[in-house]
Design a protein around this motif. Structure first.
Motif, short mmCIF file in Angstrom:
data_model
loop_
_atom_site.label_atom_id
_atom_site.label_comp_id
_atom_site.label_asym_id
_atom_site.label_seq_id
_atom_site.Cartn_x
_atom_site.Cartn_y
_atom_site.Cartn_z
N SER A 92 -5.57 9.18 11.08
CA SER A 92 -5.05 9.58 12.38
C SER A 92 -5.73 10.89 12.76
O SER A 92 -6.32 11.57 11.93
CB SER A 92 -3.53 9.76 12.35
OG SER A 92 -3.18 10.97 11.70
N THR A 186 -3.11 11.03 7.37
CA THR A 186 -2.74 11.67 8.62
C THR A 186 -2.74 13.19 8.47
O THR A 186 -2.85 13.72 7.38
CB THR A 186 -1.32 11.24 9.07
OG1 THR A 186 -0.36 11.81 8.17
CG2 THR A 186 -1.18 9.72 9.06
N ARG A 208 1.78 5.17 13.66
CA ARG A 208 2.77 4.29 13.03
C ARG A 208 2.09 3.26 12.15
O ARG A 208 2.58 2.93 11.06
CB ARG A 208 3.64 3.62 14.10
CG ARG A 208 4.49 4.62 14.84
CD ARG A 208 5.69 4.01 15.50
NE ARG A 208 6.65 5.08 15.82
CZ ARG A 208 7.87 4.88 16.27
NH1 ARG A 208 8.30 3.65 16.47
NH2 ARG A 208 8.67 5.89 16.52
N ASP A 210 -0.90 3.69 10.74
CA ASP A 210 -1.53 4.42 9.62
C ASP A 210 -0.52 4.78 8.54
O ASP A 210 -0.87 4.87 7.36
CB ASP A 210 -2.18 5.71 10.14
CG ASP A 210 -3.34 5.45 11.08
OD1 ASP A 210 -3.93 4.37 11.02
OD2 ASP A 210 -3.66 6.35 11.89
N THR A 211 0.72 5.05 8.94
CA THR A 211 1.72 5.55 7.99
C THR A 211 2.60 4.46 7.40
O THR A 211 3.34 4.73 6.45
CB THR A 211 2.63 6.60 8.65
OG1 THR A 211 3.28 6.01 9.79
CG2 THR A 211 1.83 7.81 9.10
N HIS A 217 0.36 6.55 1.80
CA HIS A 217 0.27 7.47 2.94
C HIS A 217 0.05 8.87 2.41
O HIS A 217 0.83 9.38 1.61
CB HIS A 217 1.55 7.42 3.78
CG HIS A 217 1.60 8.48 4.86
ND1 HIS A 217 2.79 8.94 5.39
CD2 HIS A 217 0.62 9.17 5.50
CE1 HIS A 217 2.53 9.87 6.29
NE2 HIS A 217 1.22 10.02 6.38
N ALA A 219 -0.49 12.76 3.80
CA ALA A 219 -0.47 13.70 4.92
C ALA A 219 -1.15 14.99 4.47
O ALA A 219 -0.80 15.55 3.43
CB ALA A 219 0.96 13.99 5.36
N ASN A 253 7.15 10.44 14.94
CA ASN A 253 7.30 9.80 13.64
C ASN A 253 7.78 10.79 12.59
O ASN A 253 7.35 11.94 12.57
CB ASN A 253 5.96 9.21 13.17
CG ASN A 253 5.38 8.23 14.18
OD1 ASN A 253 5.91 7.17 14.39
ND2 ASN A 253 4.28 8.62 14.81
N SER A 255 8.14 11.09 8.38
CA SER A 255 7.88 10.52 7.05
C SER A 255 8.51 11.44 6.02
O SER A 255 8.16 12.62 5.93
CB SER A 255 6.37 10.39 6.80
OG SER A 255 5.79 9.43 7.64
N PHE A 278 3.83 8.29 -1.20
CA PHE A 278 3.65 9.31 -0.15
C PHE A 278 3.21 10.60 -0.82
O PHE A 278 3.77 11.01 -1.83
CB PHE A 278 4.96 9.56 0.61
CG PHE A 278 4.90 10.78 1.50
CD1 PHE A 278 4.28 10.72 2.73
CD2 PHE A 278 5.43 11.99 1.08
CE1 PHE A 278 4.19 11.84 3.54
CE2 PHE A 278 5.36 13.13 1.89
CZ PHE A 278 4.75 13.05 3.13
#
Length: 377
Positions: A92, A186, A208, A210-211, A217, A219, A253, A255, A278
């Protein structure tokens, strides 16, 4: 800059500036949220080690993985360890991903990695660099976009095609990439220390995908994106979206760890339908040094990009005013912090407009003045 840039930037200003003013006029509480957010972010910067530790504890409590990266190389090494030999990656929009050169590095290792924000995708296939923090392809006119898509994606698209047809063509291509992705990476608009949650604002729906669709996921964001509470994180999303001219945002969003379910006897278990892993990677990369310096208030920036359209230097020089992705008035500050590049500050005309419109009340002109006279020698 060339004629095409002048056309593109003038259209952007006409489309954006009056819209932002209208949003703020009709929703006066947003300025109150911004004032409160400034104080909360200052508290984090003044107590950064404590808030990093709290964020770590919260992420681990939610079942996620927490990582603190000293610099770009450290961040990329952490990503490599997480993803192993996985090849299919979707991204993202994130300035920090550009900052650490993640896409270029992973692509050079033979991984199939794609930007999924429309503007970032256009920049990628055009072998270009972003010209704006939140509108990376602002320098491309509709006609130019049609030509780029014709040469790189779809021969049925050209400079005379409808914008809707251009978007549809990219959407069809990216949908295949979402479904094949092993990893989604992201950035973050904000990270709440109390819950370890990542807030992401968007309008396209790509984040949404991508995650949620990939099994992992990740970040990646700077330590400056930490705020004390989840409420503060939502407030940052609201203030950022409004000052960017996209209010209300189509999607916000959240997470908080890997996917989970509590549908059997209300016992929470992970994973569920979404990602099984995550990971939050907080990147320093010069930010800690900036906190201790006269550049500290630069770290209050929420990346709304509003200062760009009040800046005559940006209108004149475009993405050459700063070091991409950190361009424009705020980019001069961030180029100094991250890349230790100070010379672009000499292009500043000191109109003062950037400081007037900044929702975080960052004294941008004064900071640029300090960079110009104390760092350039």
């Amino acid at each position: 800059m060339d004629y095409e840039w002048n056309v593109a930037i003038n259209k952007a200003i006409v489309n954006n500036a009056p819209k932002v003013e209208k949003i703020l006029r009709e929703n006066p509480y947003i300025n109150d949220l911004a004032a409160d957010l400034r104080e909360k972010k200052l508290d984090v910067l003044n107590n950064i080690d404590r808030y990093i530790k709290q964020t770590e504890e919260s992420v681990l409590r939610s079942g996620g993985g927490f990582h603190l990266a000293r610099d770009s190389n450290d961040a990329i090494d952490i990503v490599r360890k997480i993803i192993g030999d996985k090849k299919n990656i979707v991204l993202s929009k994130s300035n920090v991903l550009y900052e650490i050169k993640l896409r270029e590095t992973l692509a050079s290792e033979g991984r199939d990695i794609w930007e999924t924000d429309l503007g970032e995708y256009l920049v990628q296939i055009n072998n270009d660099m972003p010209s704006h923090l939140i509108a990376p392809a602002i320098h491309l006119t509709k006609e130019k976009v049609g030509k780029i898509l014709n040469e790189n994606l779809d021969k049925s698209i050209d400079e005379n095609s409808k914008t809707e047809d251009m978007v549809h063509s990219v959407r069809e291509f990216l949908m295949k990439k979402y479904l094949a992705a092993d990893v989604g990476i992201t950035g973050a608009n904000a990270v709440s220390a109390d819950s370890g949650s990542v807030i992401l604002v968007e309008n396209e729906g790509n984040i949404r995908m991508d995650t949620v669709l990939p099994g992992i996921h990740i970040a990646i964001t700077g330590i400056d994106k930490i705020v004390p509470t989840l409420k503060d994180a939502f407030n940052e999303a609201i203030v950022q979206a409004a000052n960017a001219g996209f209010y209300p945002p189509t999607y916000i969003n959240v997470s908080s760890g890997p996917s989970s379910t509590g549908d059997i006897e209300l016992k929470k278990v992970t994973p569920a339908t979404g990602p099984r892993e995550f990971h939050l990677i907080l990147v320093d990369n010069g930010r800690s040094d900036a906190i201790k310096s006269e550049l500290m208030e630069s770290l209050l920036c929420i990346r709304c990009g509003r200062c760009y359209f009040s800046c005559p230097a940006y209108r004149l020089y475009g993405k050459d005013f700063g070091t991409s992705p950190y361009t424009g008035p705020t980019g001069i500050m961030w180029s100094a912090i991250i890349f230790k590049e100070y010379d672009k500050s000499e292009m500043c005309m000191h109109s003062g407009g950037c400081g007037e419109v900044c929702p975080m009340k960052i004294p941008i002109p004064k900071i640029i003045e300090k960079i110009k006279f104390r760092y350039t020698g």
